[in-house]
Scaffold this active site. Sequence first.
Site, mmCIF file in Angstrom:
data_model
loop_
_atom_site.group_PDB
_atom_site.id
_atom_site.type_symbol
_atom_site.label_atom_id
_atom_site.label_comp_id
_atom_site.label_asym_id
_atom_site.label_seq_id
_atom_site.Cartn_x
_atom_site.Cartn_y
_atom_site.Cartn_z
ATOM 1 N N TRP A 21 80.014 -3.272 20.934
ATOM 2 C CA TRP A 21 79.851 -1.831 20.750
ATOM 3 C C TRP A 21 79.899 -1.130 22.116
ATOM 4 O O TRP A 21 80.554 -0.110 22.288
ATOM 5 C CB TRP A 21 78.530 -1.549 20.032
ATOM 6 C CG TRP A 21 78.294 -0.107 19.680
ATOM 7 C CD1 TRP A 21 79.230 0.893 19.645
ATOM 8 C CD2 TRP A 21 77.056 0.498 19.297
ATOM 9 N NE1 TRP A 21 78.646 2.090 19.261
ATOM 10 C CE2 TRP A 21 77.311 1.872 19.046
ATOM 11 C CE3 TRP A 21 75.765 0.013 19.140
ATOM 12 C CZ2 TRP A 21 76.311 2.756 18.655
ATOM 13 C CZ3 TRP A 21 74.768 0.894 18.740
ATOM 14 C CH2 TRP A 21 75.040 2.242 18.500
ATOM 15 N N ASP A 52 81.480 -10.259 18.286
ATOM 16 C CA ASP A 52 81.358 -9.293 17.197
ATOM 17 C C ASP A 52 81.964 -7.963 17.627
ATOM 18 O O ASP A 52 81.637 -7.439 18.701
ATOM 19 C CB ASP A 52 79.874 -9.107 16.842
ATOM 20 C CG ASP A 52 79.682 -8.089 15.733
ATOM 21 O OD1 ASP A 52 79.793 -8.470 14.566
ATOM 22 O OD2 ASP A 52 79.413 -6.906 16.054
ATOM 23 N N TYR A 57 84.853 0.741 16.972
ATOM 24 C CA TYR A 57 84.481 0.667 18.385
ATOM 25 C C TYR A 57 85.712 1.023 19.223
ATOM 26 O O TYR A 57 86.679 0.277 19.292
ATOM 27 C CB TYR A 57 84.006 -0.729 18.763
ATOM 28 C CG TYR A 57 82.740 -1.189 18.079
ATOM 29 C CD1 TYR A 57 81.927 -0.321 17.354
ATOM 30 C CD2 TYR A 57 82.339 -2.524 18.158
ATOM 31 C CE1 TYR A 57 80.774 -0.758 16.739
ATOM 32 C CE2 TYR A 57 81.180 -2.972 17.544
ATOM 33 C CZ TYR A 57 80.403 -2.088 16.832
ATOM 34 O OH TYR A 57 79.263 -2.531 16.219
ATOM 35 N N SER A 153 76.754 -6.136 7.380
ATOM 36 C CA SER A 153 75.848 -5.598 8.378
ATOM 37 C C SER A 153 74.986 -4.562 7.676
ATOM 38 O O SER A 153 75.511 -3.658 7.023
ATOM 39 C CB SER A 153 76.646 -4.956 9.523
ATOM 40 O OG SER A 153 75.777 -4.465 10.519
#
Length: 328
Positions: A21, A52, A57, A153
Amino acid sequence: MHQRTLGKTGFSVSEIGLGTWQVGGKWGEPFNAATADAILNAAADASVNFIDTADVYGDGASEAAVGRLVRARSERIFVATKCGRRLQPHTNAAYQPAALRGFVEDSLRNLGLDTLDLVQLHCPPTDVFYRPEIFELFDKLREEGKVQNLGVSVERVEEGLKALEYPNVAALQVIFNMFRQRPAELLFKEAKRRDVGLIVRVPLASGLLTGKFGPRTQFGPDDHRHFNRDGAAFDKGETFAGVDYATGLAAVDELKAVFPGPGALAAAALRWVLMFDAVSCVIPGASRPEQLTSNLHAADLPALTAEQMAAVRGVYERRIRPLVHQLW
């Protein structure tokens, strides 16, 4: 780097992975491809084999960077991405199999890969968890060879428990840290019973648990720690784990007394997460290679003592639990 099994995926993943992220923005810095490549290659050099990412992003730039890494390296690197947050508005009604299929195919193109090791629904609205047709889509995508495993998630424990009811859910990504301890109660037990891997995000509470912030610390206008403290852009639990900043600083002061010394609290916070055997992998982010190196140091620390674990729990019970425990 120690490895753990990611639930029913069977993947043997580094217990400390990398969340991207920060690589993709919303942390006060614009996306920088050279920095992203440096961080990702430093991770692979250190035997990190689980990364991940998500399609949102950097609007796909993070996925593209991860894809460059995977295609350039000889090591087996497991890639987890996410889909769903591109839906505008991000509502239950917008979640449709055709839209999600399109997102998966976009991620494959962004990454330059033939199949996704793990694709995760990206914090969908709670009602989505009660729609079997959404989960059934990923069985079809698996038959087509586009995905290998489905994960979810989640924001809330209740969402995680519902996701565990679907047999094709192989991994669950949750916020879990010294300031967010509720998942360790029922959710961890149920995930372990169903052989579902647990991926832990936000392990440092957006940097609060590094112990480097103070009352005068300033965050840029494009940093979510500036604009999302009250949930203006997305669930406020993603920012400082939902703890108000002043309360977090006070709790950190107490924790520094338990783990004294430069950098000791950050490393201990990551080691604390790894004390829970239900956890498959923890994915701290990094804005530069030096942060990555610091995070990975936690894997070499000895187990926390019973006294240290009790002290962390005590700080949580007194300062944090009354404010956040029931919310997520």
